[in-house]
Design an enzyme around this catalytic site. Sequence first.
Site, short mmCIF file in Angstrom:
data_model
loop_
_atom_site.label_atom_id
_atom_site.label_comp_id
_atom_site.label_asym_id
_atom_site.label_seq_id
_atom_site.Cartn_x
_atom_site.Cartn_y
_atom_site.Cartn_z
N SER A 692 16.44 -16.23 13.96
CA SER A 692 17.13 -15.12 14.62
C SER A 692 18.65 -15.23 14.55
O SER A 692 19.36 -14.28 14.92
CB SER A 692 16.71 -15.03 16.09
OG SER A 692 17.04 -16.21 16.78
N LYS A 735 16.74 -13.01 25.78
CA LYS A 735 18.05 -12.95 25.13
C LYS A 735 18.94 -11.87 25.77
O LYS A 735 20.14 -12.10 25.98
CB LYS A 735 17.87 -12.64 23.63
CG LYS A 735 17.23 -13.79 22.85
CD LYS A 735 16.98 -13.39 21.40
CE LYS A 735 16.33 -14.52 20.62
NZ LYS A 735 16.04 -14.16 19.22
#
Length: 787
Positions: A692, A735
Amino acid sequence: MTSEIQTESNAQSGKTDKFPEILPVLPVVDATLFPGMVLPLIVHGEESQKLVDEAMAKDRLIGIVVSRKKELKISHKPDDIYTVGTAALILKMSRPDEKGTQLLVQGMSRFRIKEFISETPYLRARIELIPEKRVKDMEVEAMMSNLLGLFQKVLQLSPSLPRELGVLATSLDDGGMLADLIASSLNIGKEEKQQILETQDVKERLTKVTKLINRELQVLELGQKIQSQVKQDMDKAQREFYLRQQLKTIKEELGEKDESKVEIEEYQTKIAEKNLPEEAKKEAERELGRLKRMHPASAEYTVATTYLDWLTSLPWNESTEDRLDIEEARKVLDEDHYDLKKVKKRIIEYLAVRKLKPDSRGPILCFVGPPGTGKTSLGQSIARALGRKFVRVSLGGIRDEAEVRGHRRTYVGALPGRIIQMIRRAGSNNPVFMLDEIDKIGADFRGDPSAALLEVLDPEQNFAFSDHYLDVPFDLSKVMFITTANILDTVPPALRDRMETLDLLGYTQEEKVKIARRYLIPRQLEANGLKPEQLSITPGAVSCIISGYTREAGLRNLERQIAAICRGVASRIAAGHKAPTVVRANSLHKFLGPVRYRSEVAERVTMPGLAAGLAWTQTGGDIIFVEATMMKGKPGLTLTGQLGDVMKESATAALSFIRSHAMELGIPEDFYQNREIHIHVPAGAIPKDGPSAGVTMLTALASLLTNKTVPSDLAMTGEITLRGQVLPVGGIEEKVLAAHRAGIKRVIMPSWNKKDLEDVPRKVRRAIQFHFVDTMQEVLNTALPGT
């Protein structure tokens, strides 16, 4: 008619003038006659009786020879007997009936058969006398003395031998006669006695007899030792039995019942009242039957009573009634926990189904989330909302499959597994059962506990869960199982498939402030002996604690800091300070020291080559920074910061994309010549991996090469490909919450992850501007306008 013939005086004295060359031979089976010894015999058979009659009519001399056969035959052949025997004088004869003749014979001398003269009507043989040589020297005297000492010990240990033999043996001064006397007295086989009879040399005969008597002495000593031990054990057992019988009689006289009988009656009553299932009742009655036949002092008695205790104390049919008032259950959940709407909605749904269908099977829920988000305490709230008992088992670190299924009763100290133990402790067959830390189960040579949980956590199987100790099925279908985990990666797929996963995300700062004021502060005031009017913590102070003294997705460290403030105030009050204390943001350092953390955004220096990314960790989401720089040197790419293989590959893919699209991005195509590029991810002591960060690395490189700065309020996440595509990633909820805690205002993420924002709190979504992208060009257009 009975007749008896007495011997003459010379015959009784054992004296004969002359032995004939031919003697009638009488075979014997179970006796050996030595010279000088007197032996009683019983003679059977017509031939043997005829031999005795003719010998009595003549000189009363016969030859006694041992038969090689084990049984006495009617007639013996020459090959059936030994060749060395003893010439004997019949001292006495009697015939009480026609079936047999009783003889008393005295051995006169050894002889050897030279030849057989006739076989009918009985054996007659030509013989040769074996003379007895008297030897008298020191060696023979020493051997005789040793033999006498051993014989005396044998006489003491053997009750079947008369003590007069010792006196007789002591009176003998001839070594050969002593050896013959002792050999005839010992309990040895006829073959060994025959060897002594055939041994002519006196010293050799004494040596053989010494060996035999030593062996006999060892046998007798061992037998006495065994007898003594057995007698001692029997005496102890008899004493215990006698005392127990006395105790039993005393209790009966006093009107008291035997404890073992009382115990058995109690078990019979329990089994009858418990209404056990058919298999359990059958096993309990079988074990009770064994118990009745056991002595209370035996080791198996305790094993049987322990098993019956477990069997009769389990809640086979005891259940608690569910509180099916939906509004009341919702009120209880709201009292104990703030927010967690998704979990509360699932519990209300379960109650609604139970209300419509009471016999529905319990769900298997799995709460997954960072530490400190309230997974364990939520189980207690669910039990309170349902009106059920609550039990909890921590699975962290268990490695033995028997911890779940129990040990078999063949093992010493065997017990049921933790599942059955906790069911008994709950006292009902439908508790809320929490299996904590299911992601931290170990496995080794003793078994895999997670495999044993497959049956427990499967509603299609657990209605007949079999514990190794109980060995009868127990119904777990009414139990509401709840498991907790920080991550699901370590949970086996088969076990994960049996559970309904509910994610517990981290809390926003606003949520933490409300939880602290509503739950944490009152709890710590009570824990530290303070009253609400003695301490007040302002909302601004709580916000400052969250941002400056903790960095977590959960609430544990926040509660610790509040506890530290309470302890500081308590020490002041104990010292005599009576004025109420109000803790504000500017006075926190007095209790907690200097600020430990600063906002990640505040730490950033706006300069080219620096980009903020979003990462997922086991403790929730986090902000990471990717730094890129370029220097003169050989062309190459250096990566630092304890990066994993996947993260390194993302950096290589980002560099390849920029090199292949340099002209489109406005970067000189030869930028890679004579230049070394270095990418670093701070917090170098912490290992990092995952795809990511690919978008962040590519943005940092593009910012460095175009000399443009990425906005300080922008963070991003996503996986890249060489073609410039942006692929979806996981952990979006964590996140986004981390970005909100860090003060990020804008977030770039893959378009495919737009659906994941539904689980993010509405306030967070309103506070952040999201840019959904599909290609890297869109990322660079947002992060580096004008690229």
